[in-house]
Design an enzyme around this catalytic site. Structure first.
Site, PDB file in Angstrom:
ATOM      1  N   GLY C 221       0.803  -1.220   0.000  1.00 14.82           N
ATOM      2  CA  GLY C 221       0.000   0.000   0.000  1.00 14.82           C
ATOM      3  C   GLY C 221       0.837   1.270   0.000  1.00 14.82           C
ATOM      4  N   HIS C 222       0.173   2.385  -0.077  1.00 10.83           N
ATOM      5  CA  HIS C 222       0.878   3.669  -0.170  1.00 10.83           C
ATOM      6  C   HIS C 222       1.607   4.019   1.131  1.00 10.83           C
ATOM      7  CE1 HIS C 222      -3.109   6.026   0.814  1.00 10.83           C
ATOM      8  NE2 HIS C 222      -2.903   5.054   1.657  1.00 10.83           N
TER       9      HIS C 222
END
Lengths: 326, 326, 326
Positions: C221-222
């Site tokens: 994920g970011h």
């Protein structure tokens, strides 16, 4: 971009120097005097005092804490304001758009692509597919035959819309393919993360309603129906014919088994497995708690005897009761 | 398509109007008078009475319940009949095939593609790969060096066959790559779902036997062997060197650890983790039951003390036994 | 390749016939007299005696057991030696390299590709991306705007680097997109498995440090930070802003929730869910033990009453204590 430009575009009440030039957006902890940041929740307020950000976006409750700063923006929902600021920033800094249909994309002549839709490099849009106004397919997206996307969707790289659903009839120990004759119908303002797959329906369509947000590497089986404004985090699997309500959230790695119904406003925790329909809104969880491996081994061994332990408790209760009665 | 055409092609005993024209296939609940449907299981028979379908495919046991309908087809296995009908339907309605090798595909001159195989847009077929007769690679499939597919396989968009297996030797806190010198060998009549990955073997080949059906987003590690006619639902992960028997099923999101053996006819429930070899056929499960988040929190907290609870039960049993003896 | 060539290149002490020609590498069980194999662990030593391998690579402790063979190589770390042998083998047998940038790849003129990097078929490298020296993008890889890869990385087919992170602000029952303004920064010697996704950061970059190895179908994920030389097996999901230390391992199908910190040298077992930060090195597990479905059903039912069972045990203990005191 000056603070004046930001507030003119997005509103909010500006305190301090409207001419301050903002170089970029940053989190409170790392922001510098030429950056803008935001406080989304009271639990991060200790970061506010220490932040070197040139401007902070805060709720009115924090106004007194920002008066000594060079600048601040006061707004009722700083997180929403921040979201809109990222959009403003992106528009300002975006280069000229690429071509409407990248020359490396393969778009069937019988597909319908809206004039202001955008089809990125290496995409494949099959016959009868419909791509709505303002929708963007990033690179390497496949949209299968007769599948449709509404307006303003964003589809990230590697997405596959309209592969065959997983349907077979057993016959003498082998599997006979059920051709998947339905399609995929996707509403407006849907975002679909990288390498996510949405299968076509067996007879009728798989349906994703308006405003749904799907993260990366999600599997949506055939005939699934996902209600409006539902969001799913990465690696979720939804098996065939499940019906998920509107305004639901599904945490990362969760699995929803087939043919189940989830009501609106149902929230499934990460890595949980939904094995039955859920007709009441609320938060639902099923996940083995993490522990040191040594502890886990002991507890997992006991778990395999749990129903036996329950019987032993019952026996003890009976015995004590009998002793009393004697 | 008239019912006469259907029964001529697929058999079954037709009751009623053989000239009825069928527009499409539909589930019992939504079928209209110009649609055909089927009853696959007795538990759905309440839908049969209410269905407006022009024709229904049913088992002989339901013959009396369909006599008053415009038409019905009687067959011993309605679900299988339905599967074959979808295939007939698809053949009748398919447009002319696309090109044998789409011009956007990259096929190495040293790959061998059977005359009636089909390579879709944006596919990559590397040197030494072999694509068998009648096999179809949909869009954006990669078949790596020296990997082979048998006859009549269907490979959906985004599949990667023959990426390197995940092999490294630890050395002074770093990882030294073990080059993966094997390939992937896939039998006949295998179907592989979108974005699924099958890694090449380290020394020998990863093998997928005839008739295996893999759903989307599945990971098959290096040196895995999947026996004939085994089916796996979406998001399954099979770690390296696992050996899965024939006629097995693996539910969605399940994980099979490495170097294990599963006998033929083993069935793994969705989201279960196989941590040991399974040598007896049967259904196996390991999955935390879903609950409201509040209940889950209470039970999960107790679970971390389960082996301690077991000791407390043991202590109680001992104490009561001692009291008796006194 | 003769044994002499191998030992000249990789070292080790050769016993026996240095002129023996080796056709290929093979596991002990299946190796033939013109193949070379290795013994990586004492627990496989029974295979050593039975192996027909022409040459075996063994630890000095097994020297006496190989004296009667045609040839053997003695080395302190046979598994590492084997890894290097696979690399030597691959180099010797590799055909001439393909083109630096395959003509079907789409590389933005404003991307920077090192002279000896290689971009495979159907790849997409966007504006501002940087591809380091010796890095190889296999087929159908996307590297998004401004994302960078260091030197000697290997990126397998279907990988997506730099899709948008999953960030939305809730607003009146809908989701407002937070544009993802960060990028992805990947170090040297990183390997990324097929169809894995690494999202760009929201404001700052997602970072993968040197020597990290990611298997297939992983979601990062970011804003995640993965420390140097950490390895993750297939199907792992790491949610946004998690911070994973160096020299960690994460087993297949595990999930790490967002905003958590894992110290260096933390090892997460397969299919476990990390729900809290882990600040002590060690092995951690949380996974429902597999059982026959019948047993699982009984135990799972009891599990939903576990905290109640605990209360019943407490009540029994109290009662027995009271009886004693009487």
């Amino acid at each position: 971009m000056s603070l004046r430009v930001i507030v003119d575009a997005l509103g909010g009440r500006l305190l301090g120097n409207a001419d301050l030039l903002i170089r970029s957006l940053a989190p409170l902890q790392t922001a510098a005097p030429d950056q803008i940041s935001f406080l989304s929740h009271a639990r991060y307020q200790s970061q506010l005092a220490q932040s070197a950000a040139g401007c902070v976006i805060v709720h009115p409750a924090f106004e007194t804490q920002v008066l000594s700063r060079e600048a601040a923006i006061i707004t009722d929902d700083p997180y929403l304001y921040f979201a809109r600021l990222t959009q403003l920033w992106k528009r300002h800094h975006a280069d000229s758009r690429g071509p409407r249909i990248h020359p490396s994309a393969v778009v069937d002549p019988q597909a319908v692509v809206a004039d202001d839709a955008q089809i990125g490099p290496q995409c494949v849009v099959e016959r009868g597919a419909v791509i709505g106004a303002g929708t963007v397919l990033k690179s390497r997206v496949t949209v299968g035959e007769n599948c449709s996307l509404g307006a303003r969707c964003i589809v990230h790289a590697g997405v596959v819309i309209g592969a065959d659903g997983f349907g077979f009839a057993p016959h003498q120990g082998q599997w006979v393919k059920i051709e998947q004759l339905g399609a995929v119908r996707i509403g407006d303002d849907v975002e679909i993360g990288a390498n996510t797959c949405i299968d076509r329906g067996a007879l009728e369509d798989t349906v994703i309603e308006n405003g749904v947000k799907l993260d990366n590497l999600i599997q949506i089986g055939h005939n699934v129906h996902v209600g409006a404004h539902t969001a799913m985090a990465g690696c979720v699997g939804v098996a065939g014919s499940a019906r998920i309500g509107a305004h639901c959230t599904v945490g990362g790695g969760a699995v929803v088994l087939g043919h189940l119904t989830l009501a609106d406003h149902v929230h499934i925790s990460a890595a949980s497995v939904v094995t039955r329909s859920i007709l009441q809104p609320g938060q639902y969880t099923g996940m083995f708690p993490l522990d040191s491996n040594a502890n886990w081994e002991k507890n997992a061994a006991s778990l395999k005897q749990l129903s036996r332990l329950r019987e032993r408790i019952k026996a003890l209760e009976t015995e004590i009761q009998n002793n009393k009665e004697i």
